[in-house]
Design a protein around this motif. Structure first.
Motif, short mmCIF file in Angstrom:
data_model
loop_
_atom_site.label_atom_id
_atom_site.label_comp_id
_atom_site.label_asym_id
_atom_site.label_seq_id
_atom_site.Cartn_x
_atom_site.Cartn_y
_atom_site.Cartn_z
N TRP A 76 12.72 0.33 8.21
CA TRP A 76 13.31 1.54 8.79
C TRP A 76 14.12 2.25 7.72
CZ3 TRP A 76 18.64 1.59 11.20
CH2 TRP A 76 18.98 2.88 11.63
N ARG A 77 13.77 3.49 7.47
CA ARG A 77 14.51 4.34 6.55
C ARG A 77 15.45 5.20 7.38
NH1 ARG A 77 16.16 4.69 1.68
NH2 ARG A 77 14.13 4.01 0.94
N ASN A 78 16.76 5.02 7.18
CA ASN A 78 17.77 5.80 7.87
C ASN A 78 18.34 6.81 6.88
OD1 ASN A 78 19.69 6.57 9.84
ND2 ASN A 78 21.21 5.22 8.93
N ASP A 79 18.05 8.08 7.10
CA ASP A 79 18.53 9.14 6.23
C ASP A 79 19.48 10.07 6.99
OD1 ASP A 79 17.15 8.35 3.94
OD2 ASP A 79 15.35 9.46 4.52
N ALA A 90 4.16 -2.93 5.89
CA ALA A 90 4.64 -1.92 4.94
C ALA A 90 5.60 -2.53 3.93
CB ALA A 90 5.32 -0.79 5.70
N GLU A 91 5.47 -2.11 2.69
CA GLU A 91 6.36 -2.57 1.61
C GLU A 91 7.34 -1.49 1.20
OE1 GLU A 91 6.62 -5.66 0.43
OE2 GLU A 91 5.14 -6.24 1.94
N SER A 92 7.09 -0.25 1.65
CA SER A 92 8.01 0.86 1.39
C SER A 92 8.00 1.76 2.62
CB SER A 92 7.61 1.63 0.14
OG SER A 92 6.37 2.27 0.34
N CYS A 93 9.04 2.58 2.73
CA CYS A 93 9.14 3.48 3.88
C CYS A 93 10.02 4.66 3.50
CB CYS A 93 9.73 2.73 5.08
SG CYS A 93 9.61 3.63 6.64
N SER A 94 9.37 5.81 3.33
CA SER A 94 10.09 7.05 3.01
C SER A 94 9.32 8.20 3.66
CB SER A 94 10.18 7.23 1.50
OG SER A 94 8.91 7.57 0.98
N SER A 95 9.81 9.40 3.45
CA SER A 95 9.12 10.56 4.02
C SER A 95 7.73 10.73 3.40
CB SER A 95 9.95 11.82 3.83
OG SER A 95 10.19 12.04 2.45
N ASP A 96 7.52 10.16 2.21
CA ASP A 96 6.23 10.28 1.52
C ASP A 96 5.26 9.14 1.82
OD1 ASP A 96 7.23 12.57 0.28
OD2 ASP A 96 8.09 11.40 -1.37
N THR A 97 5.70 8.12 2.53
CA THR A 97 4.84 6.98 2.82
C THR A 97 3.70 7.42 3.73
OG1 THR A 97 6.76 5.51 2.68
CG2 THR A 97 4.80 4.63 3.76
N SER A 161 16.14 -0.66 -8.13
CA SER A 161 16.63 0.39 -9.02
C SER A 161 16.92 1.63 -8.20
CB SER A 161 15.59 0.68 -10.12
OG SER A 161 14.40 1.15 -9.53
N PRO A 162 17.75 2.56 -8.70
CA PRO A 162 18.07 3.76 -7.91
C PRO A 162 16.80 4.49 -7.48
CG PRO A 162 19.44 3.63 -9.88
CD PRO A 162 18.41 2.53 -9.99
N GLY A 163 16.76 4.85 -6.21
CA GLY A 163 15.62 5.58 -5.66
C GLY A 163 14.46 4.70 -5.25
N ASP A 164 14.55 3.39 -5.47
CA ASP A 164 13.47 2.47 -5.10
C ASP A 164 13.58 2.14 -3.63
OD1 ASP A 164 11.41 0.68 -5.07
OD2 ASP A 164 12.47 -0.90 -6.13
N ASP A 165 12.48 2.22 -2.87
CA ASP A 165 12.49 1.95 -1.43
C ASP A 165 12.52 0.48 -1.11
OD1 ASP A 165 12.52 4.53 -0.64
OD2 ASP A 165 10.39 4.66 -0.17
N SER A 166 12.02 -0.37 -1.95
CA SER A 166 11.87 -1.78 -1.56
C SER A 166 12.97 -2.66 -2.05
CB SER A 166 10.53 -2.32 -2.07
OG SER A 166 10.39 -2.11 -3.44
#
Length: 166
Positions: A76-79, A90-97, A161-166
């Protein structure tokens, strides 16, 4: 007795006619909304029709056909103005996934996560999802709304690292 009925019947019909609500929203707008929001219930459309936009419920389960409660696992990505759930594996979750865009809703504040925390979480919970895809979430940018009913586990993920989803 008949004379009483002859006098009372028109009076009753007049009162009933006065009690009928008049729509405050056009039928054209109601039809457009029904087309744009698959699964919206007639009860919800009637609330809109006679009470205007202020009469509309804010919770998806009060306005849309929902699937049965089931166990969900994923990320779950909470923005700040966003919420995205990506089901396992899923291994990542962002608006671009890629994949379905699912807005995770917490109307009862079960998650107790600050809005705008902007973090990624591994989550397992019981919840219900809208049956039909439509325009859900902030500005209608999600395909479905998924309501959290009971949290099993919630763990904030630390990015490598900064900006990394996982």
């Amino acid at each position: 007795m008949q004379w009483r009925l002859a006098i009372l019947l028109p009076a009753i019909m007049t009162v009933q006619a006065c009690e009928r609500q008049r729509p405050v929203v056009s039928e054209e707008l109601v039809r457009e909304l029904k087309d744009e929001l698959p699964g919206i219930t007639e009860q919800c459309l009637n609330r809109l029709r006679y009470g205007g936009i202020d009469a509309m419920p804010t919770r998806a389960d009060q306005c849309f056909e929902m699937g049965p409660k089931k166990l969900w696992k994923g990320l779950w990505r909470n923005d700040f103005e966003g919420s995205r759930f990506c089901a396992s594996p899923a291994e990542s979750c962002s608006s671009d996934t890629s994949g379905e865009r699912i807005w995770l809703s917490d109307p009862d504040n079960i998650l107790r996560v600050k809005t705008g925390d902007e973090a990624l979480y591994r989550i397992e919970f019981w919840g219900r999802r809208t049956l039909k895809a439509g325009a859900h979430g902030h500005l209608g940018g999600s395909d479905h709304d998924l309501i959290v009913d009971e949290v099993i586990s919630l763990a904030r993920m630390v990015p490598e690292s900064p900006g990394d989803d996982s």
